[in-house]
Write a protein that holds these residues in place. Structure first.
Motif, PDB file in Angstrom:
ATOM      1  N   HIS A 241       0.853  -1.205   0.000  1.00 46.75           N
ATOM      2  CA  HIS A 241       0.000   0.000   0.000  1.00 46.75           C
ATOM      3  C   HIS A 241       0.883   1.249   0.000  1.00 46.75           C
ATOM      4  N   PHE A 242       1.887   1.210  -0.872  1.00 47.66           N
ATOM      5  CA  PHE A 242       2.870   2.295  -0.973  1.00 47.66           C
ATOM      6  C   PHE A 242       2.167   3.577  -1.415  1.00 47.66           C
ATOM      7  N   GLU A 243       2.285   4.618  -0.596  1.00 49.02           N
ATOM      8  CA  GLU A 243       1.593   5.873  -0.904  1.00 49.02           C
ATOM      9  C   GLU A 243       2.204   6.498  -2.164  1.00 49.02           C
ATOM     10  N   GLY A 244       1.359   6.748  -3.171  1.00 50.58           N
ATOM     11  CA  GLY A 244       1.836   7.258  -4.451  1.00 50.58           C
ATOM     12  C   GLY A 244       1.959   6.172  -5.498  1.00 50.58           C
ATOM     13  N   GLY A 245       1.878   4.912  -5.065  1.00 51.70           N
ATOM     14  CA  GLY A 245       1.885   3.791  -5.990  1.00 51.70           C
ATOM     15  C   GLY A 245       3.217   3.528  -6.670  1.00 51.70           C
ATOM     16  N   THR A 246       3.154   2.677  -7.688  1.00 49.80           N
ATOM     17  CA  THR A 246       4.360   2.264  -8.398  1.00 49.80           C
ATOM     18  C   THR A 246       5.047   3.440  -9.086  1.00 49.80           C
ATOM     19  N   SER A 247       4.262   4.363  -9.633  1.00 52.67           N
ATOM     20  CA  SER A 247       4.840   5.503 -10.355  1.00 52.67           C
ATOM     21  C   SER A 247       5.750   6.323  -9.446  1.00 52.67           C
ATOM     22  N   LEU A 248       5.296   6.611  -8.232  1.00 48.86           N
ATOM     23  CA  LEU A 248       6.121   7.384  -7.307  1.00 48.86           C
ATOM     24  C   LEU A 248       7.335   6.577  -6.866  1.00 48.86           C
ATOM     25  N   ALA A 249       7.141   5.280  -6.650  1.00 52.37           N
ATOM     26  CA  ALA A 249       8.266   4.430  -6.249  1.00 52.37           C
ATOM     27  C   ALA A 249       9.352   4.435  -7.327  1.00 52.37           C
ATOM     28  N   LEU A 250       8.946   4.311  -8.598  1.00 46.69           N
ATOM     29  CA  LEU A 250       9.915   4.317  -9.685  1.00 46.69           C
ATOM     30  C   LEU A 250      10.595   5.675  -9.819  1.00 46.69           C
ATOM     31  N   LEU A 251       9.831   6.743  -9.582  1.00 46.59           N
ATOM     32  CA  LEU A 251      10.414   8.087  -9.648  1.00 46.59           C
ATOM     33  C   LEU A 251      11.469   8.268  -8.559  1.00 46.59           C
ATOM     34  N   LEU A 252      11.131   7.887  -7.320  1.00 42.10           N
ATOM     35  CA  LEU A 252      12.077   8.008  -6.213  1.00 42.10           C
ATOM     36  C   LEU A 252      13.312   7.143  -6.447  1.00 42.10           C
ATOM     37  N   PHE A 253      13.079   5.940  -6.931  1.00 41.98           N
ATOM     38  CA  PHE A 253      14.189   5.032  -7.238  1.00 41.98           C
ATOM     39  C   PHE A 253      15.070   5.640  -8.327  1.00 41.98           C
ATOM     40  N   GLY A 254      14.445   6.185  -9.367  1.00 43.60           N
ATOM     41  CA  GLY A 254      15.198   6.768 -10.471  1.00 43.60           C
ATOM     42  C   GLY A 254      16.032   7.957 -10.043  1.00 43.60           C
ATOM     43  N   ILE A 255      15.448   8.833  -9.235  1.00 40.53           N
ATOM     44  CA  ILE A 255      16.203   9.985  -8.719  1.00 40.53           C
ATOM     45  C   ILE A 255      17.373   9.490  -7.867  1.00 40.53           C
ATOM     46  N   GLY A 256      17.120   8.460  -7.076  1.00 40.52           N
ATOM     47  CA  GLY A 256      18.179   7.890  -6.240  1.00 40.52           C
ATOM     48  C   GLY A 256      19.327   7.336  -7.071  1.00 40.52           C
ATOM     49  N   THR A 257      19.009   6.677  -8.196  1.00 39.40           N
ATOM     50  CA  THR A 257      20.075   6.118  -9.035  1.00 39.40           C
ATOM     51  C   THR A 257      20.964   7.226  -9.608  1.00 39.40           C
ATOM     52  N   LEU A 258      20.353   8.344  -9.980  1.00 40.38           N
ATOM     53  CA  LEU A 258      21.135   9.470 -10.503  1.00 40.38           C
ATOM     54  C   LEU A 258      22.074  10.019  -9.428  1.00 40.38           C
ATOM     55  N   VAL A 259      21.564  10.131  -8.189  1.00 43.59           N
ATOM     56  CA  VAL A 259      22.403  10.579  -7.075  1.00 43.59           C
ATOM     57  C   VAL A 259      23.526   9.569  -6.828  1.00 43.59           C
ATOM     58  N   GLY A 260      23.180   8.286  -6.882  1.00 43.14           N
ATOM     59  CA  GLY A 260      24.155   7.232  -6.628  1.00 43.14           C
ATOM     60  C   GLY A 260      25.301   7.232  -7.618  1.00 43.14           C
ATOM     61  N   ILE A 261      24.987   7.393  -8.901  1.00 42.67           N
ATOM     62  CA  ILE A 261      26.063   7.356  -9.894  1.00 42.67           C
ATOM     63  C   ILE A 261      26.905   8.623  -9.830  1.00 42.67           C
ATOM     64  N   ALA A 262      26.297   9.756  -9.425  1.00 46.36           N
ATOM     65  CA  ALA A 262      27.063  10.990  -9.256  1.00 46.36           C
ATOM     66  C   ALA A 262      28.046  10.852  -8.090  1.00 46.36           C
ATOM     67  N   LEU A 263      27.576  10.295  -6.973  1.00 45.41           N
ATOM     68  CA  LEU A 263      28.449  10.082  -5.819  1.00 45.41           C
ATOM     69  C   LEU A 263      29.559   9.086  -6.142  1.00 45.41           C
ATOM     70  N   THR A 264      29.202   8.030  -6.851  1.00 44.08           N
ATOM     71  CA  THR A 264      30.195   7.020  -7.216  1.00 44.08           C
ATOM     72  C   THR A 264      31.283   7.619  -8.083  1.00 44.08           C
TER      73      THR A 264
END
Length: 392
Positions: A241-264
């Motif tokens: 019952h993730f608030e915002g559904g799959t779309s928000l989860a994918l958006l948050l995950f996607g933003i996180g991946t961009l941050v992750g590769i920048a830090l790496t």
């Protein structure tokens, strides 16, 4: 002095961005059919399951062809090979765009997968040749950013384009992109020679290079873990019952991946071991939190974002680690990493489906947690060769 040279060296952005766009194109091409199942099914007169197999055919072809493909092309000039692969990729996508026959389409997808199997390691090794060894990780992170952008932005954008112009025109755009990249590479990317016969390290010896088995195990376990959950993020977010559904989860995950590769990219050249340990540890923590208190909205959102951060830099980390130990066998080592990478993705999708069928979606993060602990143990114990301790 090394630190100073690392800061002062200017990356050849024209060349690296071309390589990054290639990695973007390769991943969007691989995954696009999954987002247009109904449209392709209706046009080709095939079931949605058959259209789904167009993704599997591409991935399997990439996994199977990577090692022999790279081995057969080791002697070719790197730029000539890169341009040839871009032409092949354009032809394969062009056939997909105009084909009205399912059998012809799946042949085109297999061809695209074969071309991609050599493109991936070529992009990675090319990036390291463009800069000094002290900046190889940063260059590779830049070159592989395209694949991260493809996951976070490219696929939703491609799906939106499909809604406006149709799936055939979208594959036509990917064809045009390959031709644009052909011109871009011709103008901006410098040539490098292939490997001479006397410099080639036999394939069997690459597996014996100290540290390489550890890197391959960590790569497989980590990719297997991530894709167990990522492939089935839709049913998981629904069960949670993730608030915002799959779309928000994918958006948050996607933003996180961009941050992750920048830090790496900032840390990898000077702190490979610490970055690798931090990456797998962050995955473990995010899975632990999701598995225990993932029903709390803000905590769930933050955990998915941190999961994305941990995933974003992982491919670059393992590729860089392999390149450092491989020395003259970089191209073959990279092809092996590509094969293991694809096997991890394929295995993750199979294992995730089995887990959901045998148990439920709540078991997914705990499975990821266990697998990531395996990666953590191997990274920790790889201090001699695979993930060496920094010399003070």
């Amino acid at each position: 002095m090394k630190q100073t040279s690392l800061v002062k060296e200017k990356l050849p952005l024209g060349s690296l961005l071309a390589l990054s766009t290639i990695s973007f194109s390769v991943l969007v091409t691989e995954l696009l059919p999954a987002g247009v199942l109904p449209e392709m099914s209706a046009d080709l007169g095939a079931s949605e399951a058959q259209i789904g197999s167009l993704v599997s055919a591409y991935a399997i072809a990439s996994a199977v062809a990577a090692i022999p493909g790279v081995s057969l092309t080791r002697g070719m000039g790197r730029k000539t090979l890169l341009l040839s692969l871009l032409v092949g990729f354009a032809v394969a996508n062009g056939i997909t765009a105009i084909s009205s026959n399912y059998s012809l389409t799946i042949v085109a997808r297999i061809l695209a997968g074969i071309f991609a199997s050599v493109l991936w390691p070529l992009v990675a090794s090319y990036a390291t040749r463009l800069v000094s060894p002290q900046n190889a990780g940063r260059a590779m992170a830049t070159a592989l950013t395209g694949s991260t952008i493809a996951l976070s932005i490219g696929l939703p954008l491609a799906s939106a384009i499909v809604g406006m112009v149709g799936w055939r025109a979208t594959f036509g755009i990917l064809t045009l992109l390959s031709l644009i990249l052909f011109v871009w590479v011709s103008l901006k990317v410098p040539p490098f020679p292939g490997e001479s016969a006397q410099d080639r390290v036999p394939l069997s010896q690459v597996f014996k290079i100290p540290g390489m088995p550890t890197i391959l195990i960590v790569t497989f376990a980590t990719l297997l873990a991530h894709y167990i959950l990522y492939t089935y993020i839709a049913p998981f977010t629904k069960a949670l019952h993730f608030e915002g559904g799959t779309s928000l989860a994918l958006l948050l995950f996607g933003i996180g991946t961009l941050v992750g590769i920048a830090l790496t990219g900032k840390l990898i050249d000077n702190h490979l071991r610490r970055t690798a340990l931090g990456t797998v540890l962050l995955t473990a923590i995010s899975m632990l939190v999701i598995g225990t208190v993932g029903n709390l909205a803000i905590i769930a959102h933050l955990s998915v974002f941190l999961w994305g951060v941990s995933f974003g830099g992982a491919p670059t980390l393992f590729q860089t680690a392999a390149n450092k130990v491989a020395d003259k066998a970089i191209d073959v080592a990279t092809s092996i990493i590509v094969t293991v990478y694809n096997l991890g993705i394929f295995g993750g999708s199979l294992a995730g489906g089995f887990i959901i069928s045998a148990s439920n979606a709540y078991a997914l993060p705990w499975t990821v947690f266990v697998l990531i602990l395996v990666s953590l143990i191997f990274v920790w114990n790889g201090y001699r060769h695979a993930f060496p301790r920094t010399k003070s």
